[in-house]
Structure formats: structure tokens, C-alpha cells
Design a protein around this motif. Structure first.
Motif, PDB file in Angstrom:
ATOM      1  N   GLY A  16    -103.102  -2.453 102.057  1.00  0.00           N
ATOM      2  CA  GLY A  16    -104.056  -1.467 101.553  1.00  0.00           C
ATOM      3  C   GLY A  16    -103.362  -0.145 101.249  1.00  0.00           C
ATOM      4  N   GLY A  17    -103.865   0.567 100.257  1.00  0.00           N
ATOM      5  CA  GLY A  17    -103.219   1.797  99.789  1.00  0.00           C
ATOM      6  C   GLY A  17    -103.175   2.914 100.813  1.00  0.00           C
ATOM      7  N   GLY A  18    -103.940   2.782 101.905  1.00  0.00           N
ATOM      8  CA  GLY A  18    -103.938   3.831 102.925  1.00  0.00           C
ATOM      9  C   GLY A  18    -103.195   3.445 104.191  1.00  0.00           C
ATOM     10  N   GLY A  38     -90.130   2.415 105.440  1.00  0.00           N
ATOM     11  CA  GLY A  38     -89.455   3.627 105.891  1.00  0.00           C
ATOM     12  C   GLY A  38     -89.030   3.550 107.346  1.00  0.00           C
ATOM     13  N   THR A  39     -88.205   4.501 107.741  1.00  0.00           N
ATOM     14  CA  THR A  39     -87.613   4.488 109.078  1.00  0.00           C
ATOM     15  C   THR A  39     -88.440   5.263 110.106  1.00  0.00           C
ATOM     16  N   VAL A  40     -89.562   5.849 109.668  1.00  0.00           N
ATOM     17  CA  VAL A  40     -90.508   6.469 110.614  1.00  0.00           C
ATOM     18  C   VAL A  40     -91.852   5.811 110.346  1.00  0.00           C
ATOM     19  N   THR A  43     -95.179   6.998 108.500  1.00  0.00           N
ATOM     20  CA  THR A  43     -95.159   7.419 107.096  1.00  0.00           C
ATOM     21  C   THR A  43     -96.063   6.480 106.289  1.00  0.00           C
ATOM     22  N   GLY A  44     -96.724   7.040 105.275  1.00  0.00           N
ATOM     23  CA  GLY A  44     -97.633   6.237 104.466  1.00  0.00           C
ATOM     24  C   GLY A  44     -96.892   5.251 103.577  1.00  0.00           C
ATOM     25  N   VAL A  45     -97.463   4.065 103.443  1.00  0.00           N
ATOM     26  CA  VAL A  45     -96.911   3.077 102.510  1.00  0.00           C
ATOM     27  C   VAL A  45     -97.038   3.605 101.078  1.00  0.00           C
ATOM     28  N   GLY A  46     -98.150   4.315 100.798  1.00  0.00           N
ATOM     29  CA  GLY A  46     -98.440   4.756  99.432  1.00  0.00           C
ATOM     30  C   GLY A  46     -97.377   5.668  98.854  1.00  0.00           C
ATOM     31  N   GLY A  47     -97.220   6.852  99.439  1.00  0.00           N
ATOM     32  CA  GLY A  47     -96.283   7.823  98.874  1.00  0.00           C
ATOM     33  C   GLY A  47     -94.856   7.312  98.916  1.00  0.00           C
ATOM     34  N   LEU A  48     -94.476   6.706 100.021  1.00  0.00           N
ATOM     35  CA  LEU A  48     -93.092   6.228 100.143  1.00  0.00           C
ATOM     36  C   LEU A  48     -92.778   5.208  99.059  1.00  0.00           C
ATOM     37  N   THR A  49     -93.703   4.273  98.837  1.00  0.00           N
ATOM     38  CA  THR A  49     -93.447   3.236  97.832  1.00  0.00           C
ATOM     39  C   THR A  49     -93.422   3.824  96.423  1.00  0.00           C
ATOM     40  N   GLY A  53     -88.691   4.558  97.847  1.00  0.00           N
ATOM     41  CA  GLY A  53     -88.723   4.039  99.208  1.00  0.00           C
ATOM     42  C   GLY A  53     -87.478   3.276  99.622  1.00  0.00           C
ATOM     43  N   TYR A  54     -86.994   3.597 100.807  1.00  0.00           N
ATOM     44  CA  TYR A  54     -85.913   2.791 101.369  1.00  0.00           C
ATOM     45  C   TYR A  54     -85.907   2.935 102.876  1.00  0.00           C
ATOM     46  N   GLY A  55     -85.175   2.055 103.515  1.00  0.00           N
ATOM     47  CA  GLY A  55     -85.102   2.076 104.970  1.00  0.00           C
ATOM     48  C   GLY A  55     -83.951   1.210 105.436  1.00  0.00           C
ATOM     49  N   PHE A 102    -100.264   8.177  88.156  1.00  0.00           N
ATOM     50  CA  PHE A 102    -101.014   7.283  87.267  1.00  0.00           C
ATOM     51  C   PHE A 102    -102.369   6.836  87.782  1.00  0.00           C
ATOM     52  N   GLY A 103    -102.618   6.928  89.067  1.00  0.00           N
ATOM     53  CA  GLY A 103    -103.896   6.468  89.589  1.00  0.00           C
ATOM     54  C   GLY A 103    -103.808   6.306  91.095  1.00  0.00           C
ATOM     55  N   VAL A 104    -104.863   5.727  91.652  1.00  0.00           N
ATOM     56  CA  VAL A 104    -104.887   5.479  93.098  1.00  0.00           C
ATOM     57  C   VAL A 104    -104.594   4.002  93.327  1.00  0.00           C
ATOM     58  N   VAL A 105    -103.535   3.725  94.038  1.00  0.00           N
ATOM     59  CA  VAL A 105    -103.201   2.328  94.325  1.00  0.00           C
ATOM     60  C   VAL A 105    -104.019   1.884  95.536  1.00  0.00           C
ATOM     61  N   THR A 106    -104.835   0.867  95.326  1.00  0.00           N
ATOM     62  CA  THR A 106    -105.658   0.386  96.442  1.00  0.00           C
ATOM     63  C   THR A 106    -104.990  -0.772  97.173  1.00  0.00           C
ATOM     64  N   SER A 219     -90.702  22.608 107.109  1.00  0.00           N
ATOM     65  CA  SER A 219     -89.971  22.548 105.847  1.00  0.00           C
ATOM     66  C   SER A 219     -89.187  21.245 105.863  1.00  0.00           C
ATOM     67  N   PHE A 220     -89.246  20.519 104.758  1.00  0.00           N
ATOM     68  CA  PHE A 220     -88.672  19.172 104.674  1.00  0.00           C
ATOM     69  C   PHE A 220     -87.902  19.127 103.357  1.00  0.00           C
ATOM     70  N   LYS A 221     -86.616  19.409 103.412  1.00  0.00           N
ATOM     71  CA  LYS A 221     -85.867  19.547 102.157  1.00  0.00           C
ATOM     72  C   LYS A 221     -84.750  18.523 102.065  1.00  0.00           C
ATOM     73  N   GLN A 327     -80.679  13.521  93.445  1.00  0.00           N
ATOM     74  CA  GLN A 327     -81.737  13.914  94.388  1.00  0.00           C
ATOM     75  C   GLN A 327     -82.783  12.805  94.510  1.00  0.00           C
ATOM     76  N   TYR A 328     -83.102  12.420  95.745  1.00  0.00           N
ATOM     77  CA  TYR A 328     -84.148  11.422  95.991  1.00  0.00           C
ATOM     78  C   TYR A 328     -85.511  12.095  95.850  1.00  0.00           C
ATOM     79  N   ILE A 329     -86.347  11.548  94.990  1.00  0.00           N
ATOM     80  CA  ILE A 329     -87.619  12.208  94.649  1.00  0.00           C
ATOM     81  C   ILE A 329     -88.515  12.399  95.876  1.00  0.00           C
ATOM     82  N   ASN A 330     -88.519  11.454  96.796  1.00  0.00           N
ATOM     83  CA  ASN A 330     -89.400  11.583  97.963  1.00  0.00           C
ATOM     84  C   ASN A 330     -88.906  12.618  98.968  1.00  0.00           C
ATOM     85  N   TYR A 331     -87.697  13.124  98.781  1.00  0.00           N
ATOM     86  CA  TYR A 331     -87.195  14.190  99.653  1.00  0.00           C
ATOM     87  C   TYR A 331     -87.187  15.538  98.924  1.00  0.00           C
TER      88      TYR A 331
HETATM   89  C1  LIG Z   1     -91.013  11.885 109.119  1.00  0.00           C
HETATM   90  C2  LIG Z   1     -90.675  11.347 107.754  1.00  0.00           C
HETATM   91  C3  LIG Z   1     -89.786  10.282 107.614  1.00  0.00           C
HETATM   92  C4  LIG Z   1     -89.492   9.761 106.356  1.00  0.00           C
HETATM   93  N1  LIG Z   1     -88.654   8.688 106.243  1.00  0.00           N
HETATM   94  C5  LIG Z   1     -88.457   8.133 105.027  1.00  0.00           C
HETATM   95  C6  LIG Z   1     -87.688   6.939 104.893  1.00  0.00           C
HETATM   96  O1  LIG Z   1     -87.168   6.386 105.854  1.00  0.00           O
HETATM   97  N2  LIG Z   1     -87.524   6.419 103.661  1.00  0.00           N
HETATM   98  C7  LIG Z   1     -88.083   6.995 102.557  1.00  0.00           C
HETATM   99  O2  LIG Z   1     -87.905   6.453 101.467  1.00  0.00           O
HETATM  100  N3  LIG Z   1     -88.808   8.123 102.647  1.00  0.00           N
HETATM  101  C8  LIG Z   1     -89.012   8.698 103.857  1.00  0.00           C
HETATM  102  N4  LIG Z   1     -89.751   9.831 103.965  1.00  0.00           N
HETATM  103  C9  LIG Z   1     -90.228  10.499 102.746  1.00  0.00           C
HETATM  104  C10 LIG Z   1     -91.532   9.872 102.306  1.00  0.00           C
HETATM  105  O3  LIG Z   1     -91.234   8.771 101.467  1.00  0.00           O
HETATM  106  C11 LIG Z   1     -92.377  10.901 101.526  1.00  0.00           C
HETATM  107  O4  LIG Z   1     -92.656  11.999 102.365  1.00  0.00           O
HETATM  108  C12 LIG Z   1     -93.651  10.263 101.004  1.00  0.00           C
HETATM  109  O5  LIG Z   1     -94.263  11.166 100.109  1.00  0.00           O
HETATM  110  C13 LIG Z   1     -94.597   9.924 102.127  1.00  0.00           C
HETATM  111  O6  LIG Z   1     -95.735   9.287 101.622  1.00  0.00           O
HETATM  112  P1  LIG Z   1     -97.157   9.451 102.356  1.00  0.00           P
HETATM  113  O7  LIG Z   1     -98.085   8.501 101.702  1.00  0.00           O
HETATM  114  O8  LIG Z   1     -96.953   9.384 103.829  1.00  0.00           O
HETATM  115  O9  LIG Z   1     -97.463  10.982 102.040  1.00  0.00           O
HETATM  116  P2  LIG Z   1     -98.636  11.688 101.253  1.00  0.00           P
HETATM  117  O10 LIG Z   1     -98.295  13.140 101.307  1.00  0.00           O
HETATM  118  O11 LIG Z   1     -99.957  11.244 101.751  1.00  0.00           O
HETATM  119  O12 LIG Z   1     -98.471  11.159  99.774  1.00  0.00           O
HETATM  120  C14 LIG Z   1     -97.417  11.552  98.942  1.00  0.00           C
HETATM  121  C15 LIG Z   1     -97.888  11.443  97.491  1.00  0.00           C
HETATM  122  O13 LIG Z   1     -98.202  10.099  97.193  1.00  0.00           O
HETATM  123  C16 LIG Z   1     -99.549  10.003  96.761  1.00  0.00           C
HETATM  124  N5  LIG Z   1    -100.114   8.763  97.302  1.00  0.00           N
HETATM  125  C17 LIG Z   1    -100.089   8.335  98.586  1.00  0.00           C
HETATM  126  N6  LIG Z   1    -100.703   7.141  98.690  1.00  0.00           N
HETATM  127  C18 LIG Z   1    -101.111   6.810  97.442  1.00  0.00           C
HETATM  128  C19 LIG Z   1    -101.813   5.694  96.890  1.00  0.00           C
HETATM  129  N7  LIG Z   1    -102.232   4.677  97.643  1.00  0.00           N
HETATM  130  N8  LIG Z   1    -102.062   5.699  95.548  1.00  0.00           N
HETATM  131  C20 LIG Z   1    -101.656   6.724  94.768  1.00  0.00           C
HETATM  132  N9  LIG Z   1    -100.997   7.809  95.229  1.00  0.00           N
HETATM  133  C21 LIG Z   1    -100.736   7.847  96.557  1.00  0.00           C
HETATM  134  C22 LIG Z   1    -100.252  11.239  97.306  1.00  0.00           C
HETATM  135  O14 LIG Z   1    -101.363  11.596  96.517  1.00  0.00           O
HETATM  136  C23 LIG Z   1     -99.140  12.268  97.213  1.00  0.00           C
HETATM  137  O15 LIG Z   1     -99.039  12.794  95.908  1.00  0.00           O
HETATM  138  C24 LIG Z   1     -90.071  10.353 105.212  1.00  0.00           C
HETATM  139  C25 LIG Z   1     -90.955  11.429 105.354  1.00  0.00           C
HETATM  140  C26 LIG Z   1     -91.270  11.914 106.606  1.00  0.00           C
HETATM  141  C27 LIG Z   1     -92.240  13.070 106.731  1.00  0.00           C
END
Ligand SMILES: Cc1cc2nc3c(=O)[nH]c(=O)nc-3n(C[C@H](O)[C@H](O)[C@H](O)COP(=O)(O)OP(=O)(O)OC[C@H]3O[C@@H](n4cnc5c(N)ncnc54)[C@H](O)[C@@H]3O)c2cc1C
Length: 373
Positions: A16-18, A38-40, A43-49, A53-55, A102-106, A219-221, A327-331
Motif C-alpha cells: 500500500g502507498g502508505g 531503506g536502511t531505517v 521510512t515510507g515506502v512511497g517517497g523512498l521508492t 531508493g536503495y539499501g 505525477f499522482g498518488v501511488v496507492t 536538517s537532513f542534507k 547528488q541523490y535526489i532523496n537526500y
Molecule cells: C531516517 C532516514 C533514513 C533514510 N534512509 C534511506 C535509505 O536507506 N535509502 C534511501 O534511498 N533513502 C533513505 N532516506 C531518504 C528517503 O528516501 C527520503 O527521505 C524519502 O523522501 C522518504 O519518503 P517518505 O515517504 O518517508 O517521506 P514523505 O516526506 O512522506 O514523502 C516524500 C515525498 O514523496 C511523496 N510521496 C510519499 N508517498 C507517496 C505515494 N504513495 N504516492 C505519491 N507520492 C508519495 C510525498 O508527497 C513527498 O513529496 C532516509 C530518510 C530518513 C529520514
């Protein structure tokens, strides 16, 4: 939205997207499977994927998106579509690396992998005088890569320690003997703390949870570096880190430097997904946590300056303006040093897909796809 179902015959997990990664790790483990997450684990599957995403399993199986088979998406106009290699292929391409636009992944469907064995992992802590030797040993693991292994060097002051230590979180997907052989050079340096154990895979991504707690101001840079990491440079970083840590009692800082095997990630052609950062450079993170709002500007400024120093070091080593996106986009956060180019050469195609699926730019909060000059 946080349900996880496993198709044992196909070895796939539908998520599920949440959901958070803990949901996935624990459910998949019941069937002797694991997904690249991910390694924590909170962390949400949604944003990381959606950002790649990597781990720990990426050395063997690549990025999280390289294991994404399909996604169900609610678009800005309310329609629901499925994206995969055979359905809405452009959207499937764009979701894998620029997916927040692009949208909300469910639902995500991932290819999972057999994970029948427990893994070898834990933290070893070294006194600061060992910094160069520790980095040398981690550089050596990158020079002699093993897809089943990885490590993170973490500058942080553990509870009860008189000051920051050089901590290393090690991982080996195998036995104790294999792990000890792999990290023999590091272990021979004489850690003052050693928590390494053989544990079930589903516990692995909970190991960092005590360091990644909720609340406070943060701060997470992201930073990046080219291996081998220069020991003179990193000694300077460590000294700056210690000075900051000593001067600000309200601050809990940490610097993470990742040492992964990037070959599997780099083996996927850059244009085959929207993810722009398939390069042998490695990532790090500057994590600051505090409570006093009036210090926001100071701490964020400190992190930004250090981020710029990492970039300068990288440019000096590799050469600036190569067109790559290290630069890794999720960081990355707005204001970071290379965010203007975060989609690299995939940007023109992304603009076209954006115009088709979200023409009024409803999804624009995270690294928006906007016209550049
Ligand atoms: C403690 C920590 C550890 C981390 N470790 C890793 C790691 O090991 N590997 C790695 O690759 N990254 C890692 N990250 C980075 C992580 O990938 C990003 O912070 C990511 O944005 C987290 O996603 P989230 O869904 O938890 O966050 P959110 O802030 O909830 O979401 C991030 C973005 O994704 C969007 N989004 C989320 N879910 C959906 C969905 N279902 N459909 C559409 N949009 C959605 C949100 O709207 C937002 O724009 C880590 C981050 C933290 C804080």
C-alpha cells in the motif's frame, strides 16, 4: 494503505502507498523473502521508492525502482491507472526516479528476493585517532567490491562517550565467518565497542532507529564523494564536526558516509528510468537535530557550507561540469548545491510526461518538474 501482500509463487510483494519499510520487511520475511528497501525501517515506502531508493540489498539487486514491477496511481484528474512495462510505459518510466510529480501511488508491486539466511551486522566504534585507518579500510572494500556487503561510517557521539567517535555500521549477507573475513582489516583496528551479531534480516533495518527518532527540528542534507574518500579531507570534516558538537549542547549532530557496491545500480542504463544518479560516486548525509527554533538559520547554514565543501572536494577529484548528477535526489533539499540539475539528461523527457499526466502541476511539492532557463 499500509497493507502488504505476498505472492509466494511469483516472489512479489504488493505494498500500500502508505506503508513503511518495517511493514514490508516483516511480512516478506514470513515467506523467506526480502525486498530492496531503506536502511531505517520507519521510512515510507512511497517517497523512498519514487526517488529511486536503495539499501543494504542494493549491491545484489540494484535500486528499489529497479525492482518495481508496477504501480497503481491516482492522477490529478482523479482517474486511476496502472503503470508497468506494458501499461502507461511513460508514466512507469517517470515514476522510477521522479515519481513524486505525477499522482498518488496507492499500490507498489515489487520483485522480492530469496532471503533464507540471517545476516551479519552491527556497529563497531573507534576512537578518533583511528579515523584515517578506518576510512582506508572502507575504501578498500569499495576497491574490492562484494555485492553482499556494505558499510556506513557514522560520526556521532554515542551516549556516555566523552566526544564524537568514528562508528561503522557493517553488513554482510552471509555468515559470521564471511562477514569477519570481509571486514578483517576494519576489525583489526581494535574497536572499543562491537555490537555485531547474526540477526534475522527483518531486524536489520531497525538497527538505526534509535539514532533516527521523531520530533525536534532537523536538517537532513545529502553530500556525495568519489571513492577512495580522501583521508586528509575527511579529517578536516571530522574536526569541524567535533567543534560544532562541542560548542552547542542542544545539538545532536551526525555525519553518515555510505560505502556500498554500486555496480548493480550502474549496470542499468541511465535513460531506462528517470533516476539520474547512477554513478560510482557514494552518498553521505549531514543530520542535525535541535530544539531551539532561533538556531535554525545557523545550523542549516553550517550544513550548507559543509555540503559545499564536499562538492568542491568532489569537483577537484572528478572534474566539475561532467553532466553527471552525483547528488541523490532523496537526500537533496531546496537550496542544495546541485538541485537545479537533479534530473540531469532525463529532464526533457520528464517534461513531456509531466505535460501528459499532470498538466496543471498539482504534484509539485518535492523536486518539481518546472521549466528551466
Ligand atoms: C531516517 C532516514 C533514513 C533514510 N534512509 C534511506 C535509505 O536507506 N535509502 C534511501 O534511498 N533513502 C533513505 N532516506 C531518504 C528517503 O528516501 C527520503 O527521505 C524519502 O523522501 C522518504 O519518503 P517518505 O515517504 O518517508 O517521506 P514523505 O516526506 O512522506 O514523502 C516524500 C515525498 O514523496 C511523496 N510521496 C510519499 N508517498 C507517496 C505515494 N504513495 N504516492 C505519491 N507520492 C508519495 C510525498 O508527497 C513527498 O513529496 C532516509 C530518510 C530518513 C529520514
Amino acid at each position: 494503505m499500509n497493507t502488504v501482500t505476498v505472492d509466494v509463487a511469483k516472489k512479489t510483494v504488493s505494498v500500500g502507498g502508505g506503508a513503511v519499510w518495517k511493514d514490508v520487511d516483516e511480512k516478506a520475511a514470513k515467506y523467506g523473502l526480502a525486498a530492496v528497501g531503506g536502511t531505517v525501517n520507519h521510512t515510507g515506502v512511497g517517497g523512498l521508492t519514487l526517488g529511486g531508493g536503495y539499501g543494504w540489498l542494493s549491491g545484489e539487486h540494484g535500486l528499489t525502482i529497479d525492482n518495481l514491477l508496477a504501480a497503481t496511481v491516482v492522477l490529478a484528474d482523479g482517474t486511476m491507472v496502472r503503470a508497468s512495462a506494458t501499461e502507461h510505459e511513460d508514466l512507469y518510466w517517470a515514476l522510477r526516479g521522479a515519481g513524486y510529480n505525477f499522482g498518488v501511488v496507492t499500490e507498489f508491486v515489487f520483485q522480492a528476493h530469496d532471503q533464507p539466511n540471517p545476516i551479519w551486522s552491527g556497529i563497531v566504534a573507534f576512537t578518533p585517532d583511528k579515523l584515517e585507518a578506518v576510512i582506508d579500510s572502507l575504501n578498500a572494500t569499495v576497491q574490492n567490491p562484494d555485492p553482499r556487503s556494505g558499510a556506513m561510517c557514522i560520526f556521532a557521539q554515542p551516549p556516555g562517550a566523552p566526544g564524537p567517535m568514528v562508528n561503522v555500521l557493517v553488513f554482510y549477507n552471509g555468515t559470521r565467518e564471511e562477514g569477519e573475513r570481509r571486514f578483517a582489516q576494519l576489525l583489526a583496528l581494535g574497536p572499543v565497542v562491537n555490537t555485531i551479531a547474526v540477526i534475522p534480516y527483518e531486524q536489520l533495518n531497525g538497527l538505526q532507529n534509535p539514532m533516527a527518532t521523531y520530533g525536534g527540528r532537523k536538517s537532513f542534507k545529502g553530500v556525495y564523494f568519489q571513492p577512495p574518500l580522501n583521508t586528509k579531507f575527511i579529517r578536516g570534516v571530522f574536526e569541524e564536526f567535533c567543534a560544532l558538537n562541542a560548542a552547542h549542547e542542544d545539538l545532536t549532530p551526525a555525519i553518515l558516509l555510505e560505502f556500498y557496491d554500486m555496480r548493480k545500480t550502474c549496470s542499468v542504463p541511465l535513460a531506462s528510468t528517470a533516476f539520474a544518479n547512477r554513478s560510482p560516486s557514494l552518498n553521505g548525509l549531514l543530520n542535525l537535530r535541535w530544539n531551539d527554533e532561533s538556531k535554525d538559520g545557523f545550523y542549516r547554514g553550517w550544513a550548507r557550507e559543509l555540503q559545499a565543501k564536499f562538492k568542491a572536494q568532489f569537483d577537484a577529484q572528478v572534474g566539475a561540469g561532467t553532466g553527471d548528477v552525483p547528488q541523490y535526489i532523496n537526500y537533496a533539499e531546496p537550496g542544495d548545491v546541485v538541485v537545479n540539475n537533479i534530473y540531469g539528461e532525463n529532464f526533457p523527457r520528464l517534461q513531456k510526461v509531466k505535460a501528459q499526466y499532470d498538466p496543471t502541476n498539482v504534484f509539485s511539492k518535492m523536486h518539481p518538474i518546472v521549466k528551466r532557463d
